[in-house]
Enzyme design. Structure first.
Site, PDB file in Angstrom:
ATOM      1  N   ASP A 101       0.842  -1.204   0.000  1.00 53.10           N
ATOM      2  CA  ASP A 101       0.000   0.000   0.000  1.00 53.10           C
ATOM      3  C   ASP A 101       0.877   1.253   0.000  1.00 53.10           C
ATOM      4  OD1 ASP A 101      -3.013   1.000   1.020  1.00 53.10           O
ATOM      5  OD2 ASP A 101      -1.358   2.284   1.660  1.00 53.10           O
ATOM      6  N   TYR A 111       3.204   9.954  -0.713  1.00 55.43           N
ATOM      7  CA  TYR A 111       4.342   9.380   0.031  1.00 55.43           C
ATOM      8  C   TYR A 111       5.663   9.628  -0.714  1.00 55.43           C
ATOM      9  CZ  TYR A 111       0.710   6.523   2.382  1.00 55.43           C
ATOM     10  OH  TYR A 111      -0.398   6.062   3.042  1.00 55.43           O
ATOM     11  N   LYS A 142      -2.861   5.950  -4.199  1.00 53.08           N
ATOM     12  CA  LYS A 142      -3.937   6.884  -3.836  1.00 53.08           C
ATOM     13  C   LYS A 142      -3.771   8.228  -4.544  1.00 53.08           C
ATOM     14  CE  LYS A 142      -3.603   4.747   0.722  1.00 53.08           C
ATOM     15  NZ  LYS A 142      -2.165   4.612   1.026  1.00 53.08           N
ATOM     16  N   HIS A 166      -7.594   9.784  -1.594  1.00 53.93           N
ATOM     17  CA  HIS A 166      -6.860   9.732  -0.322  1.00 53.93           C
ATOM     18  C   HIS A 166      -7.614  10.403   0.829  1.00 53.93           C
ATOM     19  CE1 HIS A 166      -2.438   9.269   1.127  1.00 53.93           C
ATOM     20  NE2 HIS A 166      -3.262   9.110   2.126  1.00 53.93           N
ATOM     21  N   LEU A 209      -0.899   0.292  14.110  1.00 58.26           N
ATOM     22  CA  LEU A 209      -0.203   0.193  15.405  1.00 58.26           C
ATOM     23  C   LEU A 209      -0.228   1.546  16.111  1.00 58.26           C
ATOM     24  CD1 LEU A 209       2.944  -1.744  14.037  1.00 58.26           C
ATOM     25  CD2 LEU A 209       0.797  -2.719  14.895  1.00 58.26           C
ATOM     26  N   SER A 228       7.786 -10.721  11.023  1.00 61.95           N
ATOM     27  CA  SER A 228       7.074 -11.191  12.227  1.00 61.95           C
ATOM     28  C   SER A 228       5.692 -10.551  12.346  1.00 61.95           C
ATOM     29  CB  SER A 228       7.907 -10.956  13.487  1.00 61.95           C
ATOM     30  OG  SER A 228       7.959  -9.577  13.793  1.00 61.95           O
TER      31      SER A 228
HETATM   32  P1  A2P Z   1       9.963   0.632  12.153  1.00 63.66           P
HETATM   33  O1  A2P Z   1       9.568   1.078  10.755  1.00 63.66           O
HETATM   34  O2  A2P Z   1      11.284   1.154  12.586  1.00 63.66           O
HETATM   35  O3  A2P Z   1       9.809  -0.857  12.334  1.00 63.66           O
HETATM   36  P2  A2P Z   1       1.857   2.074  11.997  1.00 63.66           P
HETATM   37  O4  A2P Z   1       1.837   0.905  11.087  1.00 63.66           O
HETATM   38  O5  A2P Z   1       0.724   2.133  12.957  1.00 63.66           O
HETATM   39  O6  A2P Z   1       2.013   3.387  11.247  1.00 63.66           O
HETATM   40  O7  A2P Z   1       3.163   1.949  12.923  1.00 63.66           O
HETATM   41  C1  A2P Z   1       4.429   2.063  12.365  1.00 63.66           C
HETATM   42  C2  A2P Z   1       5.443   2.279  13.461  1.00 63.66           C
HETATM   43  O8  A2P Z   1       5.541   1.093  14.260  1.00 63.66           O
HETATM   44  C3  A2P Z   1       6.818   2.542  12.911  1.00 63.66           C
HETATM   45  O9  A2P Z   1       7.450   3.489  13.741  1.00 63.66           O
HETATM   46  C4  A2P Z   1       7.502   1.184  12.990  1.00 63.66           C
HETATM   47  O10 A2P Z   1       8.905   1.344  13.169  1.00 63.66           O
HETATM   48  C5  A2P Z   1       6.887   0.598  14.227  1.00 63.66           C
HETATM   49  N1  A2P Z   1       6.831  -0.863  14.180  1.00 63.66           N
HETATM   50  C6  A2P Z   1       6.286  -1.631  13.213  1.00 63.66           C
HETATM   51  N2  A2P Z   1       6.387  -2.938  13.508  1.00 63.66           N
HETATM   52  C7  A2P Z   1       7.021  -3.000  14.697  1.00 63.66           C
HETATM   53  C8  A2P Z   1       7.432  -4.063  15.543  1.00 63.66           C
HETATM   54  N3  A2P Z   1       7.194  -5.324  15.217  1.00 63.66           N
HETATM   55  N4  A2P Z   1       8.074  -3.738  16.708  1.00 63.66           N
HETATM   56  C9  A2P Z   1       8.306  -2.454  17.031  1.00 63.66           C
HETATM   57  N5  A2P Z   1       7.946  -1.412  16.289  1.00 63.66           N
HETATM   58  C10 A2P Z   1       7.305  -1.676  15.123  1.00 63.66           C
END
Ligand code: A2P
Length: 278
Positions: free
Chosen positions: A45, A50, A79, A110, A192, A241
């Site tokens: 995506d 971006y 988008k 968007h 996240l 993971s």
């Molecule tokens: P990074 O890119 O350094 O892994 P969202 O998807 O809600 O936008 O969140 C993205 C954020 O979460 C990024 O800062 C990413 O950092 C971090 N992130 C994604 N996967 C993980 C993970 N498994 N553990 C810790 N941080 C993660």
């Protein structure tokens, strides 16, 4: 890895986990896209704004060249940015050129940007772009019932998805119920909470219980709610993971406890942003 396909209202389907490349540079997007496809992702995506469609496209091209996948195996979303709502056909051609693709699987408006008054015309243009084969499916992002009702009433075409900010701090219960009534699939952006949800104690307690990461708990929560989820990571191990969440299941009580985490938006409220001054 759970790679279930969710049926869309136009007969196509979308893999329920994808890689989001928001905030990545071209170099990061290229590496992350390639890592994701190598790890088994089939859904990527991106968006014109971006400014990493070239990198994303290079990651896709490398994976195809190396025989990991064919183009048809992949589901690619991009988008339409706000400043091109009056010229969606031009914008999609430019995106396709940057991506190095003949078509995308999903093209989204968007933001509605209601103050600009162009989203209905943009939706009509997306309908024509689907008919022209430039995109397999069309949808929207950051729309809300009032603007969804308007574009559906005016065209009779229901977006296949609405991609909205959705994470444990913002579970969007009402909007999800509205989408369900209209057969619109809900896609979660910032799933996240841009990382802000990862150290919440409700989540970290579940990490201990199941021996998984916080991101895995949250991805699992999205999937058990039937959502399409596009976690962003630039790190190959985390990309992998994040998508391997089939070794455990959250109970109903645990799902509810996550639903109740306090938080709020990490991005703008689409009913208030952008304004004409932005
Ligand atoms: P990074 O890119 O350094 O892994 P969202 O998807 O809600 O936008 O969140 C993205 C954020 O979460 C990024 O800062 C990413 O950092 C971090 N992130 C994604 N996967 C993980 C993970 N498994 N553990 C810790 N941080 C993660």
């Amino acid at each position: 890895m759970i790679k279930q396909n969710i049926k869309l209202n136009d007969g196509n389907s979308i893999p329920n986990i994808g890689l989001g490349v928001f905030k990545m540079t071209n170099e990061e997007a290229e590496a992350a896209t390639y890592a994701a496809i190598s790890a088994g992702y089939r859904h990527i995506d991106t968006a014109a704004i971006y400014q990493n469609e070239e990198g994303t496209g290079r990651g896709i091209a490398r994976a195809i060249k190396e025989g990991l996948v064919t183009r048809e195996d992949l589901f690619v979303t991009t988008k339409l940015w706000n400043n091109q709502q009056h010229e969606a056909a031009v914008a999609l051609d430019q995106s396709l050129q940057r991506l190095g693709l003949d078509y995308v699987d999903l093209y989204l408006i968007h933001w509605p940007f209601a103050a600009q008054g162009q989203y209905l015309q943009a939706w009509k243009d997306l309908i024509a772009l689907k008919e022209a084969g430039k995109t397999k499916s069309i949808g929207v992002s950051n729309f809300y019932p009032e603007v969804l009702d308007e574009i559906i009433a005016a065209t009779g075409v229901v977006p296949v998805v609405n991609q909205i900010e959705l994470h444990p701090g913002l579970p969007q219960t009402e909007l999800r119920a509205y989408h369900e009534q209209k057969q619109i699939v809900t896609e979660s952006w910032s799933p996240l909470g841009q990382g802000q949800m990862l150290d919440n104690t409700v989540i970290t307690d579940l990490c201990t219980k199941y021996g998984v990461t916080a991101a895995q708990v949250i991805v699992r929560w999205h999937l058990q709610h039937g959502l399409v989820v596009i976690p962003k990571s630039v790190n190959a191990a985390r990309i992998s993971s994040n998508a391997y969440v089939d070794g455990f299941a959250l109970t109903d009580a645990e799902m509810e406890a996550i639903d109740e985490i306090a938080g709020g938006r990490v991005g703008p409220d689409p009913q208030a942003w952008p304004t004409l001054e932005d």
